[in-house]
Design a protein around this motif. Structure first.
Motif, PDB file in Angstrom:
ATOM      1  N   GLY A  62      -1.742 -11.386 -32.660  1.00 40.91           N
ATOM      2  CA  GLY A  62      -2.407 -10.855 -31.482  1.00 40.91           C
ATOM      3  C   GLY A  62      -3.019  -9.486 -31.632  1.00 40.91           C
ATOM      4  N   PHE A  63      -3.013  -8.938 -32.840  1.00 39.76           N
ATOM      5  CA  PHE A  63      -3.608  -7.624 -33.076  1.00 39.76           C
ATOM      6  C   PHE A  63      -5.116  -7.733 -33.304  1.00 39.76           C
ATOM      7  CE2 PHE A  63      -0.195  -4.582 -33.268  1.00 39.76           C
ATOM      8  CZ  PHE A  63       0.930  -5.350 -33.510  1.00 39.76           C
ATOM      9  N   GLU A  64      -5.814  -6.668 -32.942  1.00 42.18           N
ATOM     10  CA  GLU A  64      -7.233  -6.545 -33.238  1.00 42.18           C
ATOM     11  C   GLU A  64      -7.555  -5.084 -33.520  1.00 42.18           C
ATOM     12  OE1 GLU A  64      -9.115  -8.045 -29.658  1.00 42.18           O
ATOM     13  OE2 GLU A  64      -9.313  -6.018 -28.866  1.00 42.18           O
ATOM     14  N   ALA A  65      -8.674  -4.869 -34.190  1.00 35.61           N
ATOM     15  CA  ALA A  65      -9.107  -3.504 -34.499  1.00 35.61           C
ATOM     16  C   ALA A  65     -10.612  -3.438 -34.385  1.00 35.61           C
ATOM     17  CB  ALA A  65      -8.657  -3.103 -35.901  1.00 35.61           C
ATOM     18  N   GLU A  66     -11.089  -2.247 -34.067  1.00 30.51           N
ATOM     19  CA  GLU A  66     -12.522  -2.048 -33.938  1.00 30.51           C
ATOM     20  C   GLU A  66     -12.994  -0.987 -34.915  1.00 30.51           C
ATOM     21  OE1 GLU A  66     -13.960  -1.533 -30.003  1.00 30.51           O
ATOM     22  OE2 GLU A  66     -16.015  -1.955 -30.648  1.00 30.51           O
TER      23      GLU A  66
END
Lengths: 114, 114
Positions: A62-66
């Motif tokens: 469920g992790f995300e990065a921008e």
């Protein structure tokens, strides 16, 4: 010289709250960026990576990065954390070249409290 | 990622003795790296290799040497162990294929110098 800065050595958060772990980098050339997680007494596990293309990268658990080139940042986010997310998180960069060295930040301990 | 094996997994040694840690990969990767992990410092690069018999120093190379006589093996030697070399050591290799660009890490070797 290339470098990675993780300003927060520890981030306490309550279960089910959102979290952001910050990562800033310094490089005069294009970079590849990675986030790794290390659970207690274990090795490194890749969460996600940015190589090119879409600046929003989704990873496991469920992790995300921008990726933000103008801010030279690659912050990691999760909308709702669980106790099991308690671990140390490392941001890292590779600027390519002849050696493909991976440079790590100093890590952020995410401490999820019930 | 079962492509890297580090041995031993744990070792206790006395100050002043030489120690060799082994990293074995089965992926035929050209690039290999040795890191040490210490609290507050993240992972720091000790030495790396960009081919058989081609090695170079990383940021914390003092007191360490490496050898790579075969693609699959990358050895790290502490010439005369000191207490400051008590650490967890990780080996890594670099995958360069576009479809799976990234790094494979070993499970680590916990070294204690007494």
């Amino acid at each position: 010289a290339q470098s990675v800065t993780q300003l927060d050595s520890q981030v306490p958060v309550f279960e089910e709250a959102p979290v952001e772990l910050r990562c800033n980098y310094s490089s005069s050339v294009s970079v590849y960026l990675f986030w790794y997680v290390q659970y207690p007494n274990q090795g490194l596990q890749l969460l996600l990576k940015y190589l090119s293309g879409s600046t929003l990268v989704k990873g496991i658990n469920g992790f995300e990065a921008e990726f933000n080139k103008s801010q030279t940042s690659f912050h990691l986010r999760k909308p709702s954390v669980h106790i099991s997310d308690t671990a140390e998180y490392f941001c890292a960069l590779n600027y390519g070249g002849a050696t493909n060295k991976l440079i790590f930040g100093t890590g952020t301990l995410l401490a999820v409290q019930p | 990622d079962a492509g890297i094996t580090q041995s031993p997994r744990h070792k206790v040694t006395e100050t002043g003795t030489p120690v060799t840690l082994r990293c074995h990969q089965t992926e035929n990767h050209r690039y290999m790296y040795w890191y040490r992990q210490d609290p507050g410092h993240g992972l720091r690069l000790i030495h790396y290799s960009y081919g058989v018999k081609d090695t170079d120093k990383g940021e914390v190379s003092d007191g360490y040497s490496v050898s790579r006589s075969k693609t699959e093996d990358f050895l790290l030697t502490l010439e005369s162990a000191t207490s400051s070399q008590t650490s967890v050591y990780f080996c890594a290799s670099h995958r360069t294929t576009d479809s799976n660009y990234g790094y494979t890490f070993g499970s680590g070797t916990r070294l204690t110098v007494v």
